[in-house]
Scaffold this active site. Structure first.
Site, short mmCIF file in Angstrom:
data_model
loop_
_atom_site.label_atom_id
_atom_site.label_comp_id
_atom_site.label_asym_id
_atom_site.label_seq_id
_atom_site.Cartn_x
_atom_site.Cartn_y
_atom_site.Cartn_z
N ASP A 64 0.86 -1.32 0.18
CA ASP A 64 0.30 -0.09 0.01
C ASP A 64 0.72 1.25 -0.08
O ASP A 64 0.32 2.34 -0.22
CB ASP A 64 -0.93 -0.11 1.10
CG ASP A 64 -0.25 -0.22 2.47
OD1 ASP A 64 1.09 -0.24 2.52
OD2 ASP A 64 -0.71 -0.27 3.57
N HIS A 65 2.06 1.21 0.18
CA HIS A 65 3.01 2.45 0.65
C HIS A 65 3.62 2.58 -1.06
O HIS A 65 3.62 3.79 -1.40
CB HIS A 65 4.02 2.36 1.40
CG HIS A 65 3.63 2.34 2.86
ND1 HIS A 65 2.40 1.55 3.35
CD2 HIS A 65 4.01 3.22 4.11
CE1 HIS A 65 2.32 1.87 4.52
NE2 HIS A 65 3.27 2.98 5.35
N ASP A 119 4.35 -1.23 11.21
CA ASP A 119 3.96 0.09 10.90
C ASP A 119 3.26 0.94 12.02
O ASP A 119 2.66 0.19 12.94
CB ASP A 119 2.97 -0.17 9.90
CG ASP A 119 2.52 1.50 9.21
OD1 ASP A 119 3.23 1.84 7.98
OD2 ASP A 119 1.82 2.11 9.83
N ARG A 379 -0.21 13.02 10.09
CA ARG A 379 1.39 13.53 10.43
C ARG A 379 1.58 14.61 9.66
O ARG A 379 1.16 14.54 8.47
CB ARG A 379 2.37 12.22 10.28
CG ARG A 379 2.38 11.27 11.20
CD ARG A 379 3.57 10.28 11.17
NE ARG A 379 3.34 9.29 12.20
CZ ARG A 379 3.91 8.34 12.21
NH1 ARG A 379 4.41 7.49 11.10
NH2 ARG A 379 3.86 7.70 13.31
N SER A 534 7.38 7.17 12.67
CA SER A 534 7.11 5.83 12.26
C SER A 534 7.99 4.70 12.51
O SER A 534 8.68 4.82 13.64
CB SER A 534 7.53 5.92 10.61
OG SER A 534 8.59 5.36 10.46
N ARG A 536 9.68 2.56 11.01
CA ARG A 536 10.69 2.15 10.06
C ARG A 536 11.99 1.81 10.67
O ARG A 536 12.63 2.75 11.17
CB ARG A 536 10.65 3.35 8.89
CG ARG A 536 11.38 4.63 9.35
CD ARG A 536 11.26 5.51 8.11
NE ARG A 536 9.92 5.96 7.82
CZ ARG A 536 9.46 7.09 7.43
NH1 ARG A 536 10.23 8.06 7.23
NH2 ARG A 536 8.27 7.46 7.48
C1 MIC Z 1 4.36 6.39 7.98
O1 MIC Z 1 3.16 6.74 8.34
O2 MIC Z 1 5.57 6.94 8.48
C2 MIC Z 1 4.81 4.99 7.39
C3 MIC Z 1 5.29 4.96 6.19
O3 MIC Z 1 3.62 4.18 7.46
C4 MIC Z 1 5.75 4.16 8.42
C5 MIC Z 1 6.18 3.05 8.04
C6 MIC Z 1 7.16 3.13 7.11
O4 MIC Z 1 8.13 4.13 7.27
O5 MIC Z 1 7.31 2.39 6.01
C7 MIC Z 1 5.12 3.93 10.01
O6 MIC Z 1 4.17 4.73 10.39
O7 MIC Z 1 5.42 3.10 10.56
FE1 SF4 Z 2 -0.08 4.88 5.07
FE2 SF4 Z 2 1.47 5.60 7.11
FE3 SF4 Z 2 0.09 7.04 5.97
FE4 SF4 Z 2 -1.09 5.43 7.35
S1 SF4 Z 2 0.30 7.03 8.16
S2 SF4 Z 2 -1.62 6.03 5.33
S3 SF4 Z 2 0.11 3.53 6.97
S4 SF4 Z 2 1.81 6.45 5.15
#
Ligand code: MIC
Ligand code: SF4
Length: 651
Positions: A64-65, A119, A379, A534, A536
């Site tokens: 999904d990313h 995630d 965010r 996140s 990550r």
């Molecule tokens: C995000 O919202 O920052 C992400 C992208 O979903 C991350 C995961 C990632 O960096 O792959 C998260 O929230 O953990």
């Molecule tokens: Fe995707 Fe992270 Fe954004 Fe949620 S917060 S929609 S998991 S990138």
């Protein structure tokens, strides 16, 4: 003594330790989820463990990313993920089926079960009474291998809801109000458990919005009871048999309590560049808006899109506003189509994006220079949208729809329209055609790898003495988006750590990677809540690759702290926060870590008894005391060179 829902679930899943706030515990994991940006690495780590089948009740791999596919990299990763899932026993949700948290809620979540996801918004599952926790990919890989999840037992905070929401005020406003009161570090070391008569007034998608954005409080997770509303949601998903009732005992004991009167809330909005910069929408009314983005795992349910559709019915978006919508799932779109609500969205002039994360993680739809962008996301960190000069504001679907129509920030209550948040359908249009079950003949499945998948970097065991230069000094609330940026340029490199590492701290100091390599690694000094955001693990893995040996801060965010440990970087904190001011970038420092022992508590006064570590500033000629919150196991992991090296050694 009565028990909270949290304590009941942890009690049922406890593998090690005493569930007393602050003590290390290990919790058995029933389900896991990954998304593609963290999943590829997690599965490479799982492979390195040499196990031939997952050992959880259920594991799902979502894509999904990374779905832009502006090159072979993402498509190769998708192929890897699909073939891996088929071989090792996971379900695979194809790109376009939906955002992991939304789809998991719809199709797989089960009240009372534990879910570990790579995630940070995995806590969305708390909306149906799961204990759903975000973690680094390596921790998820270990859970798939049947190992429990290790964490420090959080405090349990009761958030007692009374009353019910007024028209045009919705779940997003509830969590924004909580963020306003508690801030982005208010939930660190805590689980937010919702209770009180107001809970019954919220449907599962609304609860999921609140649980989702508990991540922005820094909370370990958030959880709601499983009640009649939960049963009806699962019934509508054709999964009533997964339902169990779940409630706190009437005399349950909590570590803290917060009261929220839903009836007293009004539309709220978070200003740039932090989710806790919350004010009333009315306070910013009239501010010109250039962009509106709707969707994300926080606000893309059928409930939210139905409200947007109702507000836009028979109207057009303002000519000066660029509006886009990324629905949460294919099921959401189908539900809206069946209800006749999709058409108003299309007719209004909204740009329809894929059912993915999209703009939320900077994968397209970046705002124009200096734009005001209203987003229903979770965010708004500086630069996350892909445009450093843009100001991103976080708001509800109602507020986003209002600004789409008027071109300025608008309190939706002032539009004089009426909306009826929809009741749950009796049955959602269930169709799992884009969810592939694992192969019945795994021996025949070959895992397909493209050239973008590079071998995992490994770290040597911890030496007795760490020395080198302070490569970077940063301030408070540094996010993982600062440490390891995402977005369309960088995300495709998630399975290629050498290439990815070039972008570490890019927005803070573009010379960082080059300097770190030239210096043979070194140290980072940080402020409060270092590594928030996140899950990550690349924000630890890529610095590890560049030779970062220790990160010394005033305090850490939970998931990032665990990721540093997992990759053998020593996370330490100043005993006296004021010592932070005595270090500068470029100083030569040294720490003797031979005496690194468990049992220290971070914070003032910690480290007494001669067990604190000493950080020597060789450039300026003074010593300061450092402490940590590491358990015996954390230290064993760090000494081994990280969790993978440790797991291999102990298997
Ligand atoms: C995000 O919202 O920052 C992400 C992208 O979903 C991350 C995961 C990632 O960096 O792959 C998260 O929230 O953990
Ligand atoms: Fe995707 Fe992270 Fe954004 Fe949620 S917060 S929609 S998991 S990138």
């Amino acid at each position: 003594m009565g028990q909270s829902i949290t304590r009941k679930i942890i009690g049922q899943h406890l593998k090690e330790g005493e569930p007393m706030a602050g003590s290390p515990v290990a919790v058995g994991i029933d389900q896991t989820l990954t998304q593609d940006a963290t999943g590829t690495m997690a599965y490479l780590q799982f492979e390195a463990m040499g196990i031939d089948r997952i050992r959880t009740e259920l594991s799902v791999s979502y894509v999904d990313h990374n779905t832009l596919q502006n090159g072979f990299e993402n498509a190769d990763d998708h192929r890897f993920l699909q073939s891996f899932a088929s071989k090792y026993g996971l379900f695979f949700s194809k790109p376009g089926n939906g955002i992991c948290h939304q789809v998991h809620l719809e199709r797989f979540g089960v009240p009372g079960k534990t879910l570990l996801g790579s995630d940070s918004h995995t806590p969305t599952g708390g909306g149906i009474g799961m204990l759903a926790i975000g973690a680094g990919g390596l921790d998820v890989a270990l859970a798939m291998a049947g190992q429990p999840f290790h964490l420090t037992m959080p405090k349990v905070v009761q958030i007692r809801l009374t009353g019910s929401l007024k028209p045009f005020v919705s779940a997003k406003d509830v969590i924004l109000e909580i963020l306003r009161r508690l801030t982005v570090k208010g939930g660190v070391g805590k689980i937010m458990e919702y209770s009180g008569p107001g809970v019954a007034s919220l449907d599962v998608p609304e609860r999921a919005t609140i649980a989702n954005m508990g991540a922005e409080l820094g909370a370990t997770t958030s959880i709601f009871p499983s009640d009649e509303k939960t049963r009806l949601f699962l019934r509508a998903q054709d999964r009533e048999s997964s339902w169990i009732p779940l409630a706190a005992d009437p005399d349950a004991v909590y570590d803290e309590t917060l009261e929220i009167d839903l009836s007293a809330l009004e539309p709220m909005i978070a200003k740039p560049h932090m989710p806790d910069q919350v004010v009333r929408v009315a306070d910013l009314a009239g501010t010109k808006v250039q962009q509106v983005a709707m969707g994300s795992c926080t606000n893309s349910s059928f409930r939210d899109l139905s409200v947007i559709s109702q507000m836009l019915r028979g109207k057009r978006v303002h000519p000066d506003v660029s509006v886009a919508l990324a629905p949460g799932s294919r099921q959401v779109v189908r539900t809206l189509m069946d209800r006749g609500e999709w058409r108003s969205i299309v007719d209004s002039g909204i740009r329809i994006l894929e059912n993915v994360c999209g703009p939320c993680i900077g994968m397209g739809f970046s705002p124009s220079s200096n734009a005001v962008s209203l987003r229903t996301f979770n965010r708004n960190f500086e630069g996350r949208s892909g445009t450093k000069t843009a100001g991103v504001y976080l708001c509800s679907p109602e507020t986003a729809a209002a600004a789409s129509l008027t071109g300025v920030i608008t309190d939706p209550r002032t539009l004089g329209a009426s909306v009826a948040p929809p009741a749950l359908p009796d049955r959602f249009p269930v169709d799992d055609a884009m969810i592939l079950p694992p192969s019945a003949d795994p021996g025949k499945v070959e895992v397909l790898r493209g050239p973008n998948i590079k071998p995992l970097p490994v770290k040597e065991p911890l030496p007795g003495r760490l020395s080198g230069e302070i490569l970077l000094k940063v301030g408070d609330h540094v996010t993982t988006d600062h440490i390891m940026p995402a977005g369309a340029k960088v995300l495709p490199l998630r399975s290629n750590v050498p290439a990815l590492a070039e972008f570490v701290f890019e927005a803070v100091d573009p010379t960082f990677a080059k300097r770190a390599k030239a210096a043979g690694g070194g140290f980072i000094i940080g402020g409060v809540n270092y590594g928030q955001g996140s899950s990550r693990e690349h924000a630890a893995l890529a610095p590890m690759f560049l030779g970062v040996k220790a990160v010394i801060t005033k305090s850490f965010a939970r998931i990032h702290l665990a990721n540093l440990i997992n990759f053998g970087i020593v996370p330490l904190t100043f005993v006296n926060e004021a010592d932070y001011d005595r270090f500068e970038q470029g100083d030569e420092v040294e720490i003797d870590v031979t005496g690194l022992k468990a049992g220290l508590k971070a914070g003032p006064g910690a480290g007494s008894g001669g067990t604190a570590l000493t950080l020597k500033n060789r450039t300026r000629g003074f010593d300061v005391s450092l402490t940590h919150s590491l358990s015996e196991r954390d230290i064993a992991l760090i000494r081994a060179g990280g969790a993978l090296a440790y797991a291999k050694r102990s298997s």
